[in-house]
Write a protein that holds these residues in place. Structure first.
Motif, PDB file in Angstrom:
ATOM      1  N   PRO B  18       0.802  -1.222   0.000  1.00 38.84           N
ATOM      2  CA  PRO B  18       0.000   0.000   0.000  1.00 38.84           C
ATOM      3  C   PRO B  18       0.839   1.279   0.000  1.00 38.84           C
ATOM      4  CG  PRO B  18      -0.188  -1.123   2.119  1.00 38.84           C
ATOM      5  CD  PRO B  18       0.515  -2.053   1.180  1.00 38.84           C
ATOM      6  N   ILE B  26      -3.553  -0.770  -9.446  1.00 34.92           N
ATOM      7  CA  ILE B  26      -4.932  -0.512  -9.029  1.00 34.92           C
ATOM      8  C   ILE B  26      -5.727   0.101 -10.188  1.00 34.92           C
ATOM      9  CG2 ILE B  26      -6.336   0.832  -7.420  1.00 34.92           C
ATOM     10  CD1 ILE B  26      -3.909   0.469  -5.417  1.00 34.92           C
ATOM     11  N   LYS B  29      -6.583  -2.461 -12.819  1.00 32.94           N
ATOM     12  CA  LYS B  29      -7.691  -3.304 -12.368  1.00 32.94           C
ATOM     13  C   LYS B  29      -9.023  -2.543 -12.451  1.00 32.94           C
ATOM     14  CE  LYS B  29      -9.853  -6.319  -9.514  1.00 32.94           C
ATOM     15  NZ  LYS B  29     -10.244  -7.644  -9.919  1.00 32.94           N
ATOM     16  N   GLU B  30      -9.059  -1.339 -11.853  1.00 32.65           N
ATOM     17  CA  GLU B  30     -10.313  -0.603 -11.730  1.00 32.65           C
ATOM     18  C   GLU B  30     -10.789  -0.037 -13.071  1.00 32.65           C
ATOM     19  OE1 GLU B  30     -12.236  -0.409  -9.057  1.00 32.65           O
ATOM     20  OE2 GLU B  30     -10.856  -1.687  -7.929  1.00 32.65           O
ATOM     21  N   LEU B  43      -5.988  -8.477  -7.082  1.00 34.66           N
ATOM     22  CA  LEU B  43      -4.852  -7.808  -6.442  1.00 34.66           C
ATOM     23  C   LEU B  43      -4.823  -8.171  -4.971  1.00 34.66           C
ATOM     24  CD1 LEU B  43      -5.009  -4.234  -8.019  1.00 34.66           C
ATOM     25  CD2 LEU B  43      -3.629  -6.182  -8.714  1.00 34.66           C
ATOM     26  N   ARG B  45      -3.032  -7.314  -1.292  1.00 31.70           N
ATOM     27  CA  ARG B  45      -2.189  -6.379  -0.546  1.00 31.70           C
ATOM     28  C   ARG B  45      -1.215  -7.155   0.340  1.00 31.70           C
ATOM     29  NH1 ARG B  45      -5.096  -1.949   3.032  1.00 31.70           N
ATOM     30  NH2 ARG B  45      -5.713  -3.791   4.196  1.00 31.70           N
ATOM     31  N   TRP B 269     -10.295   5.557  -5.870  1.00 31.70           N
ATOM     32  CA  TRP B 269      -9.884   4.146  -5.965  1.00 31.70           C
ATOM     33  C   TRP B 269      -8.919   3.760  -4.855  1.00 31.70           C
ATOM     34  CZ3 TRP B 269      -8.925   4.731 -11.903  1.00 31.70           C
ATOM     35  CH2 TRP B 269     -10.130   4.464 -12.585  1.00 31.70           C
ATOM     36  N   LEU B 270      -7.881   4.573  -4.682  1.00 33.85           N
ATOM     37  CA  LEU B 270      -6.848   4.223  -3.695  1.00 33.85           C
ATOM     38  C   LEU B 270      -7.411   4.193  -2.283  1.00 33.85           C
ATOM     39  CD1 LEU B 270      -3.728   6.323  -4.823  1.00 33.85           C
ATOM     40  CD2 LEU B 270      -4.292   3.983  -5.393  1.00 33.85           C
ATOM     41  N   GLN B 274      -9.539  -2.035   0.618  1.00 35.75           N
ATOM     42  CA  GLN B 274      -8.679  -3.145   0.178  1.00 35.75           C
ATOM     43  C   GLN B 274      -7.387  -2.648  -0.467  1.00 35.75           C
ATOM     44  OE1 GLN B 274     -11.435  -2.220  -1.385  1.00 35.75           O
ATOM     45  NE2 GLN B 274     -11.540  -2.888  -3.513  1.00 35.75           N
ATOM     46  N   TYR B 275      -7.290  -1.351  -0.753  1.00 38.68           N
ATOM     47  CA  TYR B 275      -6.063  -0.804  -1.323  1.00 38.68           C
ATOM     48  C   TYR B 275      -5.271  -0.017  -0.276  1.00 38.68           C
ATOM     49  CZ  TYR B 275      -8.209  -2.241  -5.739  1.00 38.68           C
ATOM     50  OH  TYR B 275      -8.785  -2.978  -6.738  1.00 38.68           O
TER      51      TYR B 275
END
Lengths: 310, 382
Positions: B18, B26, B29-30, B43, B45, B269-270, B274-275
């Motif tokens: 992270p 990320i 993926k997104e 993904l 972490r 997103w970040l 989960q990120y």
């Protein structure tokens, strides 16, 4: 005190010293001084213990088979060179060397060495899991010398306890701290490394993969054979997996309990506010669930919301 | 949509730590860039670089974001058993910074509001250490994230430009998220870490950023995407597809610091749990990128894994006595694959440098070369 035959000890020291010198990245003149200081200490200590120092013949020494002599000793030696330490400091440094040479001698001398109990340090923020592992290891005759749940003072404890094996949760952010300790020698009395590589032995690669998937990672003192470490890792992996299953079971039974409580509450409300008896209340809920193709608990939640709003 | 590579509904698990520069994974993926390649990517972490390295080595992860020196260290067997790893894509440059505690800055007699250039602050630190050594006090303790990271080498580089040798300070390893707390408690006097952790530490007011590492090593590879050699050999098409999606993500992140719509989207997103789980961090979308710490994800000469940078990292390993050996060696050809990068870039229509090596330390006419703070030029006789 020092165990074993003088020959063994002397050759072990000699092999170790040679390996040290080979690995030493210091400039040539420093290496030469290192060599003389090391020889001086070895002579001194052997004399103290009435061993015959002439047994040492560096010229006939073979390089140590395992190249992974870690920088701790190198730096120790470097410091010895720089500072001209006291007699005690020299002796304790050599005793450290001797201690490790016992592991390196494991093959030649396995009958006596294998009896030395390995000390294990556990680092895991799951207290229950750590206890589970500790008990299992104790049953197998291994001593857990230190169990840490918080890793705040990890460095301090590793220095204090000097464990043979550290078992640490794979997902602990403090693994990088441990990795760092393998190169910062003066603060790390024992070299620590992740064991065998995947290409060395496919079987061990599989077992390491299983360990990683279970969340177990381990650091061991350099020179320990995989044979001695594997049983300990296996115990840890088994308990980590067991703990995972226990937690899943707990989770699902907690869910069941919560669902049952919802259904009971909906039943009670129906009985109270709609004047139903228990059987009728239950069958009402069940019919709703079947009609709406939902779980009983979800229907119960809706029913509670409606009835409480009334 | 037709894809270039035959991947056949491949399911992959990729690891990240992270940090802000996990963004390309990320975003890929997104934004659905992996899916567009026919890849089903999840993904995962990870809490430490050690964990990333072990999981990639033993096939628990198919690939991962890595600190640039890690594939080299792993292939050399430094710190763990030797497992050949390879990279064909640099994900980011910059983003690291060196922070010193407010307490230490006071002792150095430096005003936190107007910090001098890194060379001058280094000099002040050197003078301070000189006095300290006469008084036999506790050694200065600085932290980095991993012994095989650019952070570690950049911190030592800064110290050595100021004439401070590695023996004069104690450098320990601390997880990024724990840096600020350890600085506050006085366990450490300073650290070198990647974003957002320098900015967050500064927000908490226990320390000040004395230099970004971009000032020390300008235009330098920071994070790479790496896989095990085994994965690269066994699933070449799949590997190229992943690289394609990631390079597209890097392009999306291009110029992000001047595009508030993109930063808002990226923050969203970040921020997800989960990120990077930024929700309560104090880091807002408008402050996602610290202007003091330059960070870039895409550039004509940025994403290619320069072998010359690999050689320079090997030299840093040698300087710090982590490793001994020749710099120009076959290992670099295996670990760094600019040829694969060129293939991927060409298919996306991006231009790529045709050389594998360059003179490091020469900014060049386009300004996309590297630069060292002390004016060093690093070249290799090939």
């Amino acid at each position: 005190m020092l165990a074993g035959q003088p020959d063994n000890i002397a050759s072990a020291i000699a092999r170790y010293t040679y390996a040290l010198l080979l690995n030493l990245s210091a400039p040539k003149y420093l290496q030469a001084r290192c060599q003389s200081v090391t020889l001086f200490i070895i002579n001194k200590l052997l004399k103290n213990h009435r061993y015959n120092a002439r047994l040492l013949r560096l010229s006939t020494v073979q390089p140590a088979p395992n190249k992974g002599i870690q920088p701790l000793y190198l730096c120790r030696q470097n410091e010895l060179c720089r500072r001209q330490p006291s007699h005690d400091a020299k002796c304790s440094a050599l005793e450290q060397l001797l201690l490790h040479s016992r592991y390196n001698n494991a093959k030649a001398d396995s009958s006596t060495v294998d009896k030395t109990p390995l000390s294990v340090m556990l680092v895991d923020d799951e207290t229950d899991r750590a206890l589970l592992v500790e008990q299992a290891l104790a049953q197998h005759g291994y001593q857990v010398v230190c169990r840490l749940t918080s890793t705040a003072a990890l460095r301090y404890h590793v220095e204090r306890v000097q464990p043979d094996i550290i078992i640490i949760d794979m997902d602990s952010p403090d693994r990088d701290t441990l990795e760092h300790m393998t190169i910062i020698s003066q603060h790390n009395p024992k070299p620590i490394v992740f064991f065998a590589g995947p290409n060395d032995n496919p079987d061990s690669a599989d077992s390491i993969k299983l360990a990683i998937q279970a969340g177990v990672s381990a650091y061991i003192v350099d020179g320990l054979t995989a044979k001695r470490v594997k049983p300990i890792i296996d115990v840890a992996v088994a308990r980590f997996n067991e703990f995972q299953q226990l937690r899943q079971q707990l989770h699902s039974s907690q869910n069941q309990l919560a669902e049952q409580q919802l259904i009971d509450k909906a039943k009670r409300l129906l009985m109270k506010k709609q004047q139903m008896d228990e059987a009728k209340a239950f069958s009402t809920l069940r019919k709703l669930a079947m009609d709406r193709q939902q779980k009983m608990a979800d229907v119960a939640k809706d029913v509670i919301a409606i009835l409480e709003a009334l | 949509m037709t894809t270039l590579y035959r991947v056949g509904q491949q399911t992959l698990t990729l690891g990240f730590v992270p940090l802000l520069d996990a963004a390309p994974l990320i975003v890929a993926k997104e934004l659905g860039l992996f899916a567009a390649q026919g890849l089903n990517v999840s993904l995962q972490r990870e809490a430490s670089w050690a964990s990333i390295r072990d999981k990639v080595a033993f096939g628990v992860l198919d690939g991962a974001q890595m600190i640039a020196p890690l594939p080299l260290a792993s292939s050399l067997g430094l710190g763990a058993a030797a497992v050949p790893m390879t990279t064909a894509l640099v994900l980011s440059s910059g983003g690291n910074a060196i922070t010193l505690s407010s307490r230490l800055l006071q002792q150095l007699d430096l005003d936190p509001a107007t910090l001098p250039c890194p060379l001058a602050s280094g000099k002040a630190l050197q003078q301070y250490l000189l006095q300290q050594s006469q008084q036999q006090r506790q050694p200065l303790r600085l932290a980095t994230v991993s012994p095989y990271s650019c952070h570690h080498y950049q911190l030592h580089y800064w110290l050595s430009t100021a004439g401070i040798s590695a023996r004069q300070v104690e450098v320990i390893g601390v997880a990024p998220a724990a840096m600020a707390a350890q600085l506050a408690s006085g366990t450490i006097d300073g650290f070198c870490v990647g974003e957002p952790w320098s900015s967050l530490a500064q927000l908490s007011d226990h320390g000040r950023i004395v230099t970004s590492c971009d000032q020390l090593w300008h235009n330098w590879q920071e994070k790479v995407f790496a896989v095990s050699q085994q994965f690269a050999d066994n699933q070449p098409e799949c590997y190229l597809a992943v690289l394609t999606a990631l390079l597209q993500a890097c392009y999306w992140l291009h110029d992000i610091q001047s595009n508030s719509d993109k930063t808002a989207q990226l923050w969203h997103w970040l921020a997800q749990p989960q990120y990077l789980a930024l929700a309560d961090s104090g880091l807002t979308s408008s402050r996602l990128f610290n202007p003091v710490i330059p960070q870039a994800f895409f550039g004509a000469a940025l994403n290619i894994p320069w072998r010359s940078q690999g050689a320079f990292i090997l030299q840093q390993m040698r300087n710090l006595q982590q490793w001994q050996g020749p710099l120009n060696q076959p290992l670099l050809q295996q670990v760094y694959r600019p040829d694969l990068y060129r293939q991927v870039a060409a298919n996306l229509g991006f231009s790529a440098p045709s050389a594998d090596w360059r003179l490091e330390g020469e900014v060049g006419s386009k300004g996309d070369g590297s630069r060292f703070i002390d004016g060093l030029l690093f070249g290799m006789q090939l």
